[in-house]
Design a protein around this motif. Structure first.
Motif, PDB file in Angstrom:
ATOM      1  N   LEU A  44       0.809  -1.220   0.000  1.00 13.36           N
ATOM      2  CA  LEU A  44       0.000   0.000   0.000  1.00 13.36           C
ATOM      3  C   LEU A  44       0.841   1.267   0.000  1.00 13.36           C
ATOM      4  CD1 LEU A  44      -2.816   1.312   0.182  1.00 13.36           C
ATOM      5  CD2 LEU A  44      -2.571   1.261   2.673  1.00 13.36           C
ATOM      6  N   ALA A  45       1.675   1.460   1.004  1.00 15.58           N
ATOM      7  CA  ALA A  45       2.341   2.753   1.211  1.00 15.58           C
ATOM      8  C   ALA A  45       3.188   3.172   0.008  1.00 15.58           C
ATOM      9  CB  ALA A  45       3.219   2.690   2.463  1.00 15.58           C
ATOM     10  N   SER A  46       3.895   2.213  -0.561  1.00 20.15           N
ATOM     11  CA  SER A  46       4.763   2.540  -1.704  1.00 20.15           C
ATOM     12  C   SER A  46       3.929   3.030  -2.880  1.00 20.15           C
ATOM     13  CB  SER A  46       5.562   1.303  -2.125  1.00 20.15           C
ATOM     14  OG  SER A  46       6.154   0.703  -0.995  1.00 20.15           O
ATOM     15  N   ASN A  47       2.773   2.418  -3.089  1.00 20.40           N
ATOM     16  CA  ASN A  47       1.925   2.816  -4.221  1.00 20.40           C
ATOM     17  C   ASN A  47       1.265   4.156  -3.977  1.00 20.40           C
ATOM     18  OD1 ASN A  47       1.848   0.652  -6.413  1.00 20.40           O
ATOM     19  ND2 ASN A  47       1.791  -0.543  -4.529  1.00 20.40           N
ATOM     20  N   GLY A  73       9.207  -3.543  -7.911  1.00 22.80           N
ATOM     21  CA  GLY A  73       7.952  -3.638  -8.640  1.00 22.80           C
ATOM     22  C   GLY A  73       6.722  -3.644  -7.747  1.00 22.80           C
ATOM     23  N   HIS A  74       6.934  -3.601  -6.455  1.00 30.64           N
ATOM     24  CA  HIS A  74       5.803  -3.566  -5.507  1.00 30.64           C
ATOM     25  C   HIS A  74       5.037  -2.262  -5.594  1.00 30.64           C
ATOM     26  CE1 HIS A  74       8.984  -1.381  -3.692  1.00 30.64           C
ATOM     27  NE2 HIS A  74       8.289  -1.068  -2.627  1.00 30.64           N
ATOM     28  N   PHE A 101       3.410  -7.692  -8.809  1.00 26.48           N
ATOM     29  CA  PHE A 101       4.657  -7.182  -9.400  1.00 26.48           C
ATOM     30  C   PHE A 101       4.469  -7.089 -10.920  1.00 26.48           C
ATOM     31  CE2 PHE A 101       7.095  -7.402  -5.563  1.00 26.48           C
ATOM     32  CZ  PHE A 101       6.596  -8.478  -4.858  1.00 26.48           C
ATOM     33  N   PRO A 102       5.321  -6.327 -11.619  1.00 23.30           N
ATOM     34  CA  PRO A 102       5.197  -6.258 -13.084  1.00 23.30           C
ATOM     35  C   PRO A 102       5.428  -7.640 -13.693  1.00 23.30           C
ATOM     36  CG  PRO A 102       6.701  -4.563 -12.253  1.00 23.30           C
ATOM     37  CD  PRO A 102       6.409  -5.486 -11.110  1.00 23.30           C
TER      38      PRO A 102
END
Ligand SMILES: Cc1ncc(C[n+]2csc(CCOP(=O)(O)OP(=O)(O)O)c2C)c(N)n1
Ligand SMILES: CC(=O)[C@@H](O)[C@H](O)COP(=O)(O)O
Ligand SMILES: [Mg+2]
Length: 629
Positions: A44-47, A73-74, A101-102
């Motif tokens: 969540l936080a990274s996105n 990629g997260h 992930f991608p």
């Protein structure tokens, strides 16, 4: 009310959005992330932190022609939303659903599969070099976080990228966080730049003013740029990159879309490698995540209103058993030190780090360094415990050989997430460690059957004067079979049942499954022996000789690929025994384990069932073998 996000159905649709609506779209994306991830779990936080950055990239690039490689990629969920996968987020990280992930297989806009840290610049540079050799024309961008920039592979790539004479863009997404607070000199360096608050135009204005000084202006600028003091940092932050031959642009406000678009557009015009230093806030737009980005890095299902997880497990995890035992051992032995690679929470060393800050080392996302650093600690007379995930330890194969096992330094590897981890998929399944560990001469490998045995083997490790790898699965620690607690004896397995004709050798997590298999077989009047392997290496040859002699079918069970695993080691030894006396050691061997494949994301039990590792499947295989007797 109609949402702008409803009109984002395929790549480049964002370009139809008028600039005055960018902020509203960013808000809708954040709202969607919270709504969706609170239901599925995920990163969540990274996105939340890369919403504007991803929007700006998509505004400046032409996907899928242009390539973005997302490090780890997260943080690629926003990229997936903007490339037409919003409606698939209900199945995020579920079997058959989209990956966290991608994945090239998922979309042409996913230029390169990632999952392990610090690979993006290497992969993107490969793309750029290939582009140039083929005379093609597209933009290549690596997006790497400040945490991933503590990984050595990133510097190997930066060193190589310095030679680029065509456009190559590195976006450094600097949010001061890895999973925990970021660590090390790189983090400090980036902090200094960030503190400087020098903006692109202000810096250029100052430089332009200096240049206007008659006769000496330009030489003043040159000498300042050569100066080692802080004014250089002011005038020219990113000197480290510039000195390497990589243009530095920044720091840029990573939540200001117009500024980002301007800088990325300028970066696209460069005819060399350029690093754009973007400052973002991890967890931006959701107060609980802004307050504690570590806690919201990877989340289970949660209540958006309170931020609290929907279900709170009351049972201990193997990680918690490790954490508690480390604290107890460290209290009794000041030589015990803990080492991790940017994952104090995940590996269970966080409390240790608070209680024994001088004996705790978080080396950043640098698993290779972590292992050799631990060997150095051992050489100095300390007792190092390296806590690391099974799939991330893959990075340190040569260091385990060259720096630990060859010299026999007594390093203890506490390998968490060994076996099927589930939602993170192929890159994170810990299904290779028995193979890569057992291939190393001088390595000793132990797999505890339950939480009591993890505690016991950690205590055993304290005085064990050689390399020892202890591997245990993600999640709840099995609390059954506590009636079996034979003292740990080097190289010895533990006999749980003797039985007849069939003998099961179960490794670690598979002992719980094997116990259930025995109960199922009893209904078929089959009464197998059951052995808790404990030491996967060295083999307990005495037990194997006994089983090969007195039983007709031997079954090995391991949550690891079969190739190079425990079953194959047993097969090799049985073959040696048969060479000695074919009649005497005639037992047949049935190996249960993971085939030679990568295991995609999904529910752990479902994945195990799909590979025949569940109790019913194993029972059916044994009955089939038994009927041939
Ligand atoms: C080789 C490896 N080690 C550890 C991890 C676990 N991990 C995933 S994301 C992350 C932190 C990444 O920090 P950063 O690059 O700054 O990204 P952010 O989450 O801050 O956006 C870590 C340590 C990993 N994926 N790969
Ligand atoms: C992206 C990454 O590599 C980590 O966040 C990883 O997903 C953590 O795994 P656990 O959730 O098992 O700690
Ligand atoms: Mg970061």
């Amino acid at each position: 009310m109609a949402k702008i996000l409803d009109n984002i159905r395929q790549p480049n649709d964002i370009k139809k959005v008028p600039p005055k609506e960018y902020d509203q779209l960013a808000g809708e994306i954040r709202e969607f992330l919270l709504e969706s991830i609170s239901k599925t779990g995920g990163h969540l936080a990274s996105n939340l932190g890369v919403v504007e950055l991803t929007m700006a990239l998509h505004l400046c690039l032409d996907l899928p022609k242009d390539k973005i490689v997302w490090d780890v990629g997260h943080q690629s969920y926003v990229h997936k939303i903007l490339t037409g996968r919003k409606d698939a987020f209900g199945g995020l990280r579920t079997f058959g659903g989209i990956s966290g992930f991608p994945k090239i297989r998922e979309s042409a806009c996913d230029a390169f599969d990632t999952g392990h840290s610090s690979t993006s610049i290497s992969a993107a540079l490969g793309y750029a070099r290939g582009r140039d050799l083929l005379g093609e024309d597209y933009t290549v961008v690596a997006v790497i976080g400040d945490g991933a920039l503590t990984g050595g592979m990133a510097y190997e790539a930066i060193n190589n990228a310095a030679r680029m004479d065509k456009n190559f863009i590195i976006i450094l997404n600097d949010n001061k966080m890895s999973i925990s607070e970021n660590v090390g000199g790189v983090s400090k360096y980036l902090n200094d730049i960030r503190m400087n608050e020098s903006y692109i135009d202000f810096k250029e204005d100052v430089e332009a003013a200096l240049r206007r000084i008659p006769r000496i202006g330009s030489s003043v600028v040159r000498s300042v740029k050569r100066s080692k003091d802080s004014i250089k940092q002011f005038l020219m932050p990113g000197g480290f990159f510039e000195d390497l031959g990589i243009d530095y642009m920044g720091p840029v406000d990573g939540h200001d879309i117009p500024q980002l678009v301007r800088v990325i557009s300028a970066a696209k015009r460069k005819r060399k490698a350029v690093l754009v230093h973007v400052i973002t806030q991890k967890g931006k737009g959701y107060e609980p995540a802004e307050e504690d980005p570590s806690a919201y890095h990877g989340v289970d299902k949660f209540d958006v209103k309170t931020g609290m997880p929907l279900k709170k497990s009351t049972q201990s995890t193997y990680t918690q058993i490790f954490s508690r035992t480390m604290l107890r051992m460290a209290a009794e032995d000041e030589k015990i030190v803990g080492v991790c690679a940017a994952m104090p929470y995940g590996t269970g060393l966080y409390k240790f780090s608070k209680q024994y800050p001088d004996r705790f080392f978080d080396v950043g996302i640098a698993e290779e360094h972590a292992v050799t650093f631990a060997a150095g600690l051992a050489a100095a007379g300390m007792k190092p415990y390296v806590a690391i995930y099974s799939s991330f330890l893959q990075r340190s194969y040569d260091q385990m050989i060259h720096d630990v096992c060859l010299p026999q330094h007594p390093v203890v590897f506490c390998i968490d997430r060994a076996g099927i981890v589930g939602a993170d998929g192929e890159t994170h399944q810990g299904i290779l460690d028995l193979s890569y560990l057992c291939s190393i001469p001088g390595m000793n490998v132990f797999a505890p059957k339950n939480k009591y045995e993890l505690y016991d083997v950690l205590k055993f490790s304290r005085t064990f004067d050689a390399p020892l790898a202890i591997r245990y699965p993600r999640g709840t620690a099995y609390g059954g079979l506590k009636q079996f607690r034979a003292p740990i004896e080097y190289g010895k397995s533990e006999i749980l049942r003797t039985g007849a004709r069939v003998a099961i050798l179960a490794v670690g997590s598979m002992v719980e499954t094997a116990w259930d298999v025995c109960a199922r077989l009893a209904e078929e009047n089959i009464d197998p022996a059951l052995v808790n392997v404990r030491f996967v290496k060295p083999l307990d040859r005495k037990i194997l000789e006994w089983l090969a002699r007195d039983y007709e079918v031997i079954v090995t069970m391991e949550e690891n690929v079969l190739r190079g695993g425990y079953g194959e080691a047993v097969a090799a030894y049985l073959s040696d025994l048969r060479c000695q006396d074919r009649e005497k050691y005639g037992a047949r061997l049935l190996k249960i384990g993971i085939p030679d494949v990568y295991v995609e994301h999904g529910n752990v039990d479902l994945l195990k069932e799909s590979m025949g590792l569940d109790s019913l499947s194993v029972t059916q295989k044994i009955i089939k073998e038994y009927k041939k007797l």
